[in-house]
Scaffold this motif. Structure first.
Motif, PDB file in Angstrom:
ATOM      1  N   LYS A 166       2.115  -0.366   8.533  1.00 44.40           N
ATOM      2  CA  LYS A 166       1.695   1.127   8.791  1.00 44.40           C
ATOM      3  C   LYS A 166       2.016   1.610   9.804  1.00 44.40           C
ATOM      4  O   LYS A 166       2.086   3.005  10.852  1.00 44.40           O
ATOM      5  CB  LYS A 166       0.155   1.480   8.358  1.00 44.40           C
ATOM      6  CG  LYS A 166       0.033   0.717   7.005  1.00 44.40           C
ATOM      7  CD  LYS A 166      -0.253   2.164   5.762  1.00 44.40           C
ATOM      8  CE  LYS A 166      -0.061   1.469   4.868  1.00 44.40           C
ATOM      9  NZ  LYS A 166       0.543   2.809   3.544  1.00 44.40           N
ATOM     10  N   ASP A 204       0.605  -1.289  -0.512  1.00 46.25           N
ATOM     11  CA  ASP A 204      -0.139  -0.114  -0.191  1.00 46.25           C
ATOM     12  C   ASP A 204       0.826   1.131   0.122  1.00 46.25           C
ATOM     13  O   ASP A 204       1.980   1.932   0.776  1.00 46.25           O
ATOM     14  CB  ASP A 204      -1.055   0.085   1.335  1.00 46.25           C
ATOM     15  CG  ASP A 204      -1.835   1.056   1.372  1.00 46.25           C
ATOM     16  OD1 ASP A 204      -2.923   0.757   1.124  1.00 46.25           O
ATOM     17  OD2 ASP A 204      -1.776   2.065   1.674  1.00 46.25           O
ATOM     18  N   ILE A 205       0.261   1.927  -0.934  1.00 44.30           N
ATOM     19  CA  ILE A 205       1.643   3.385  -0.985  1.00 44.30           C
ATOM     20  C   ILE A 205       1.190   4.420   0.182  1.00 44.30           C
ATOM     21  O   ILE A 205       0.038   4.464   0.492  1.00 44.30           O
ATOM     22  CB  ILE A 205       0.972   4.240  -2.047  1.00 44.30           C
ATOM     23  CG1 ILE A 205       1.059   3.608  -3.357  1.00 44.30           C
ATOM     24  CG2 ILE A 205       2.208   5.539  -2.028  1.00 44.30           C
ATOM     25  CD1 ILE A 205       1.220   3.906  -4.911  1.00 44.30           C
ATOM     26  N   ASP A 206       2.428   4.721   1.259  1.00 43.05           N
ATOM     27  CA  ASP A 206       2.205   5.639   2.005  1.00 43.05           C
ATOM     28  C   ASP A 206       2.016   7.287   1.703  1.00 43.05           C
ATOM     29  O   ASP A 206       2.136   7.563   0.693  1.00 43.05           O
ATOM     30  CB  ASP A 206       3.776   5.580   2.864  1.00 43.05           C
ATOM     31  CG  ASP A 206       3.731   3.976   3.210  1.00 43.05           C
ATOM     32  OD1 ASP A 206       3.320   3.531   3.458  1.00 43.05           O
ATOM     33  OD2 ASP A 206       5.468   4.337   2.755  1.00 43.05           O
ATOM     34  N   ASN A 207       0.772   7.413   2.770  1.00 45.14           N
ATOM     35  CA  ASN A 207       0.411   8.785   2.614  1.00 45.14           C
ATOM     36  C   ASN A 207      -0.182   9.095   1.131  1.00 45.14           C
ATOM     37  O   ASN A 207       0.562   9.852   0.920  1.00 45.14           O
ATOM     38  CB  ASN A 207       1.141   9.762   3.773  1.00 45.14           C
ATOM     39  CG  ASN A 207       2.155   8.943   4.317  1.00 45.14           C
ATOM     40  OD1 ASN A 207       1.047   9.129   5.255  1.00 45.14           O
ATOM     41  ND2 ASN A 207       3.323   9.153   4.697  1.00 45.14           N
ATOM     42  N   PHE A 208      -1.120   8.123   0.832  1.00 44.88           N
ATOM     43  CA  PHE A 208      -1.018   8.967  -0.768  1.00 44.88           C
ATOM     44  C   PHE A 208      -2.582  10.075  -1.130  1.00 44.88           C
ATOM     45  O   PHE A 208      -1.948  10.434  -2.325  1.00 44.88           O
ATOM     46  CB  PHE A 208      -1.252   7.093  -1.769  1.00 44.88           C
ATOM     47  CG  PHE A 208      -1.533   7.217  -2.931  1.00 44.88           C
ATOM     48  CD1 PHE A 208      -0.049   7.882  -3.850  1.00 44.88           C
ATOM     49  CD2 PHE A 208      -2.582   7.107  -3.915  1.00 44.88           C
ATOM     50  CE1 PHE A 208      -0.714   7.749  -5.531  1.00 44.88           C
ATOM     51  CE2 PHE A 208      -2.224   7.321  -5.569  1.00 44.88           C
ATOM     52  CZ  PHE A 208      -1.068   8.156  -6.071  1.00 44.88           C
ATOM     53  N   GLU A 226      -4.907   1.828  -4.503  1.00 44.46           N
ATOM     54  CA  GLU A 226      -2.903   2.049  -4.682  1.00 44.46           C
ATOM     55  C   GLU A 226      -2.080   1.028  -3.867  1.00 44.46           C
ATOM     56  O   GLU A 226      -1.288   1.284  -3.788  1.00 44.46           O
ATOM     57  CB  GLU A 226      -2.724   3.615  -3.952  1.00 44.46           C
ATOM     58  CG  GLU A 226      -3.658   4.143  -3.266  1.00 44.46           C
ATOM     59  CD  GLU A 226      -3.931   3.148  -1.518  1.00 44.46           C
ATOM     60  OE1 GLU A 226      -3.847   2.650  -1.039  1.00 44.46           O
ATOM     61  OE2 GLU A 226      -2.522   4.083  -1.236  1.00 44.46           O
TER      62      GLU A 226
HETATM   63 MG    MG Z   1      -2.332   4.478   0.791  1.00 43.72          MG
END
Ligand code: MG
Ligand code: GH3
Ligand code: MG
Length: 395
Positions: free
Chosen positions: A386, A270-274, A314
């Motif tokens: 996360k 999962d992309i961080d802070n997307f 994402e």
């Molecule tokens: Mg994300």
């Protein structure tokens, strides 16, 4: 799709083939009908002339160098001396037919032949073909016609029976009215044969045009079908497999590893802070980022059986068959690093911020874990990643 092409082509060629055979048959019948009609017309003329002659009991013609008396005519009045310059001889129907036949053969390539099973003149004996025809007449046949291949010519021979009429009985004693006295045949030499070339070329032309059309439309159809099939399994933004394809593949690989009792690992990224990335740089920049990350994941998982897909907005999922937890963790770490090293940030970004991802890894050794259990475990590991600060791998 190939089956459809082969079936369509077979069906088309079958139609062209049937049309060719049918056209040939129709043309052959038509040609035989015309030839038969020609032969009938000739014979009708000859028979009418014979009847006229017989009605008059024969006709007298002057004796010349070419016109001698008919030695087979047994008639006391056969030859008449009119005066010292003019001698007449009687020409009966048979003699007249022979003479007409000789003239016709010279001028038109048509031969008549008067014949009988008991001929008065030996020259009137039937040929083998005529003999067979006469036998058929005895059995009730009304006419016989056949095309003969007398190489290099093609002839047509046609014969009708001669029925004894009142006028004939004067000369042909031994018959009664209605008896078959013999037959009269006509041979049409070198008749017009069926021209196969134009018909064959026409059908080959139509067949080929049809084949080209079928192949053309099949190519169009199969490319459209390919696009639809691709669209059904490939994510249009990133170009990697979509969630639907992932599910299919995940169950297949999971069951295969379960049968072979080998471990299967699953990574969820999962992309961080997307959300923030999108909000700051715009949705389009977000899409570009998704594409680059998808591509990087794709080239990082290298084994042929490894499989990655866009799992959600994402989120990306990676299946690693025959891979224990250590190997999976190692792969996840490589992905994480590679994406960090991409240093993704839009051109106008001022901060040192770069896009990172968090990854959750889980492995099933098939003792207790189900499909769903494996996904759930990876999801929990991702949540942990996360929670523990992002840009990290947890298992
Ligand atoms: Mg994300
Ligand atoms: P977290 O680190 O906790 O994952 O934070 P996050 O902001 O990434 O949170 P979350 O995973 O809930 O955010 C999902 C965001 O991903 C929401 C949406 O803006 C973005 N997103 C999802 N799909 C697309 C897409 O197709 N294109 C773009 N540009 N953005 C997408
Ligand atoms: Mg998310």
């Amino acid at each position: 799709m190939k089956k459809v092409l082969i079936l369509t082509l077979t069906f088309w060629l079958l139609i062209v083939g049937i049309s060719f055979l049918w056209s040939m048959d129709v043309a052959r019948k038509e040609q035989r009908h015309i030839t038969l009609q020609t032969a009938r017309t000739f014979l009708t003329q000859v028979i009418l002339t014979r009847e006229w002659n017989a009605d008059h009991g024969g006709v007298y013609v002057p004796v010349t160098a070419d016109m001698k008396s008919n030695l087979y005519l047994d008639d006391p009045l056969r030859d008449i001396q009119v005066n010292k310059d003019l001698q007449l001889t009687k020409v009966n129907p048979s003699f007249m037919t022979r003479q007409l036949s000789e003239i016709a053969a010279k001028h038109q390539g048509v031969q008549f032949h008067l014949t009988s099973l008991q001929p008065v003149r030996p020259q009137n004996s039937p040929s083998e073909w005529e003999k067979k025809a006469l036998e058929l007449f005895e059995r009730g046949e009304k006419e016989v016609g056949e095309t003969l291949n007398n190489h290099p010519n093609t002839d047509f021979i046609y014969m009708v029976p001669l029925i004894a009429e009142k006028s004939c009985l004067k000369c042909h004693s031994g018959y009664k009215e209605g008896d078959i006295r013999g037959g009269i045949s006509v041979t049409l030499s070198n008749i017009h044969t069926l021209q196969l070339l134009p018909m064959t070329m026409g059908h080959i032309g139509i067949g080929s045009i049809g084949v080209i059309f079928i192949i053309f439309f099949w190519m169009k159809l199969s490319s459209a079908y390919g696009i639809i099939q691709r669209q059904a399994v490939i994510d249009s933004l990133t170009g990697i497999p979509n969630r639907r394809y992932f599910s299919e593949r995940f169950y297949q690989e999971f069951n295969q590893c379960s049968r072979e009792n080998t471990p299967i690992s699953f990574i969820l990224c999962d992309i961080d802070n997307f959300k923030g990335y999108n909000d700051t740089y715009g949705h389009q920049a977000g899409d570009e980022c998704l594409k680059r990350i998808a591509h990087e994941i794709e080239i990082t998982v290298r084994r042929p059986t490894d499989f990655c897909a866009r799992y959600g907005g994402e989120e990306f999922a990676i299946i690693l068959p025959n891979t224990p937890i250590d190997g999976a963790r190692h792969t996840a770490e490589r992905i994480r690093k590679n994406i960090e090293n991409l240093n993704i940030k839009p051109d106008h970004a001022k901060t040192s911020y770069t896009v990172t991802i968090s990854l959750g890894v889980a492995t099933a050794n098939h003792e207790s874990l189900s499909h769903e259990g494996l996904i759930k475990k990876a999801d929990e590991a991702l949540y942990l990643a996360k929670k523990n600060g992002r840009n990290r791998v947890e298992s």
